[in-house]
Structure formats: C-alpha cells, structure tokens
Write a protein that holds these residues in place. Structure first.
Motif, PDB file in Angstrom:
ATOM      1  N   ALA A 150       0.670  -1.270  -0.211  1.00 32.13           N
ATOM      2  CA  ALA A 150       0.286   0.253   0.164  1.00 32.13           C
ATOM      3  C   ALA A 150       1.104   1.185  -0.136  1.00 32.13           C
ATOM      4  N   GLU A 151       2.337   0.850   0.846  1.00 34.08           N
ATOM      5  CA  GLU A 151       2.958   2.146   0.646  1.00 34.08           C
ATOM      6  C   GLU A 151       3.867   2.310  -0.959  1.00 34.08           C
ATOM      7  N   ALA A 152       4.084   1.692  -1.554  1.00 36.00           N
ATOM      8  CA  ALA A 152       4.738   1.676  -3.229  1.00 36.00           C
ATOM      9  C   ALA A 152       4.470   0.896  -4.001  1.00 36.00           C
ATOM     10  N   ILE A 175       6.799   5.801  -5.486  1.00 35.40           N
ATOM     11  CA  ILE A 175       6.800   5.861  -3.658  1.00 35.40           C
ATOM     12  C   ILE A 175       5.260   7.014  -3.023  1.00 35.40           C
ATOM     13  N   PRO A 176       5.176   7.468  -2.996  1.00 31.20           N
ATOM     14  CA  PRO A 176       4.262   8.466  -2.406  1.00 31.20           C
ATOM     15  C   PRO A 176       4.847   9.283  -1.364  1.00 31.20           C
ATOM     16  N   GLY A 177       5.226  10.547  -1.074  1.00 35.87           N
ATOM     17  CA  GLY A 177       6.692  10.854   0.043  1.00 35.87           C
ATOM     18  C   GLY A 177       7.608  10.812  -0.116  1.00 35.87           C
ATOM     19  N   TYR A 178       8.326  10.150  -0.864  1.00 32.90           N
ATOM     20  CA  TYR A 178       9.179   9.672  -1.446  1.00 32.90           C
ATOM     21  C   TYR A 178      10.268  11.208  -0.756  1.00 32.90           C
ATOM     22  N   SER A 179      11.843  10.740  -0.141  1.00 32.57           N
ATOM     23  CA  SER A 179      12.012  11.873  -0.034  1.00 32.57           C
ATOM     24  C   SER A 179      13.915  11.603   0.109  1.00 32.57           C
ATOM     25  N   LYS A 180      13.962  12.377  -0.770  1.00 29.41           N
ATOM     26  CA  LYS A 180      15.434  12.076  -1.126  1.00 29.41           C
ATOM     27  C   LYS A 180      16.362  11.289  -1.003  1.00 29.41           C
ATOM     28  N   VAL A 181      16.929  12.530   0.864  1.00 25.82           N
ATOM     29  CA  VAL A 181      17.571  12.161   1.351  1.00 25.82           C
ATOM     30  C   VAL A 181      17.338  11.400   2.578  1.00 25.82           C
ATOM     31  N   VAL A 182      16.723  11.640   3.155  1.00 31.38           N
ATOM     32  CA  VAL A 182      15.479  10.213   4.365  1.00 31.38           C
ATOM     33  C   VAL A 182      15.743   9.043   3.415  1.00 31.38           C
ATOM     34  N   PHE A 183      14.760   8.709   2.549  1.00 35.85           N
ATOM     35  CA  PHE A 183      14.422   6.951   1.537  1.00 35.85           C
ATOM     36  C   PHE A 183      15.553   6.809   1.127  1.00 35.85           C
TER      37      PHE A 183
END
Length: 218
Positions: free
Chosen positions: A143-145, A179-187
C-alpha cells in the motif's frame, strides 16, 4: 592515514558517503571528508564555481585527493563544463561522461591534476537504488509503494546506471511517482545502506570503477 575529499552535489549524496562509503574506506585506512558544493543548497553549479572549490581543497592540503560526486542529470549548457559541447556528439553515455571527466581534470593546473579524480554519476544518484528488489519489499508495504512497477524497472535495467534521464523517467522521478512521499535524503540513504556497497558495485559498473580508483590512491 590517506585523505579523500568528496565534493557532493547535495545532502542526498553526502548522507550516502557518510553511511556507506565512510566505514568502507575507514577500514582501508583512508579518511573520507564529505563537503557539499559551495554556493549551492543542493544542486549543480557552474564549472568555474566548482573548479574554485576543487582547487581550494587541493591547495589547502597537498597530500589530499579530491573527487566529485554529482549527477549528469541536471547539468545545463549554461554551466560551461569543459568539453560539454564536444561531448554531445558521443552517443554512448558512459563514454560521453568519461570524456567530460577527463576534460574537467585537464582544465585544472597541471600540478593539481594528479590528485583530482573527477566523477559524474550516470545518470543520477537514485539510479543506484534500483539494484535489489528485496530492499524495497523489506522497507515498504504494497500500500506504500508500487512494488510491481519497481520490480519491472529493476528487471529491465541490469545496470541501474542505464535508467535514463528524461524529465519523467529519471530515477528520482520514477521513485517520486512509485513511492508517495518519497524523500531523497531520508529514503535515499536508507535504501542505499540496505542495498549495501557490494551489491551496488556489482551492478553499477561506472560507480564501481570510481571506487576502485579511490581505493588505489598513492
């Protein structure tokens, strides 16, 4: 202890260097420093600006080596990188970037060139994340990706560096869509750490060549 200064495009590459490259090179008695490009809050700058920073680091410590870690995706004609216009006639992207890297080295004063190892990521740092499907399934629920689409991309590109640099198909753009909400630095740092340097080197040939060069500094 030998010292390498890796000038990073931004915080995503910087976190990758700290989390993945630092411990690896430390075990080889090579100390890694990871500044980002000056005059930038994450992004590529004109060649003259980057060149000044490269020369500054090389002159401050005459025993240190300097390398770069930025994406081919996003470099503009107006940034005036040496060899940029000539490189456009080179069809193979890996050869094109190799030509650009050598042009960067040649543009430095002769006495500094030996300690400069230019590296441009083909096409984008996020391409390195498409190495291992298990990393995505262990970090995201269905459900997240869009895991099936991610798997399709991994299967379609044995070398993730070949994932192209279109405005909608660049690796980072694909991740943002899948990936909704994907963050370059964190993910990005998390996925790269979970993938592991050995796997990235095995699948990403230009990246592996860069690491080999850094391992063998005099």
């Amino acid at each position: 202890m030998k010292r390498i200064i890796i000038i990073n495009e931004g915080p995503t590459e910087q976190e990758f260097c700290k989390d993945v490259l630092y411990p690896y090179f430390s075990a080889k008695d090579i100390y890694i420093e990871t500044p980002t490009i000056k005059s930038s809050h994450g992004g590529i700058v004109a060649w003259n600006t980057l060149k000044k920073q490269i020369e500054m680091h090389l002159k401050q410590d005459e025993t240190a080596y300097v390398t770069t870690f930025f994406d081919y995706y996003g470099v503009k004609d107006s940034y005036n990188y040496p060899g940029w216009q000539e490189a456009k006639s080179i069809t193979d992207k890996s050869d094109r970037i190799g030509f650009l890297e050598e042009a960067m080295r040649s543009d430095l004063p002769a006495e500094l060139r030996k300690r400069f190892i230019p590296y441009i990521q083909l096409h984008e740092f996020e391409g390195l994340l498409f190495c291992k499907m298990d990393v995505f399934t262990s970090n995201f629920e269905p459900a997240e990706a869009k895991l099936s689409e991610i798997e399709g991309i991994i299967n379609a590109f044995p070398n993730p560096e070949d994932i192209n640099n279109g405005s909608a198909t660049a690796p980072s753009k694909r991740l943002e869509r899948l990936i909704p909400g994907y963050s370059k630095v964190v993910f990005g740092a998390c996925l790269a750490s979970d993938t592991g340097l050995d796997t990235i080197r095995l699948k990403c040939l230009r990246f592996n060549s860069w690491i080999e060069q850094l391992e063998t500094i005099a």
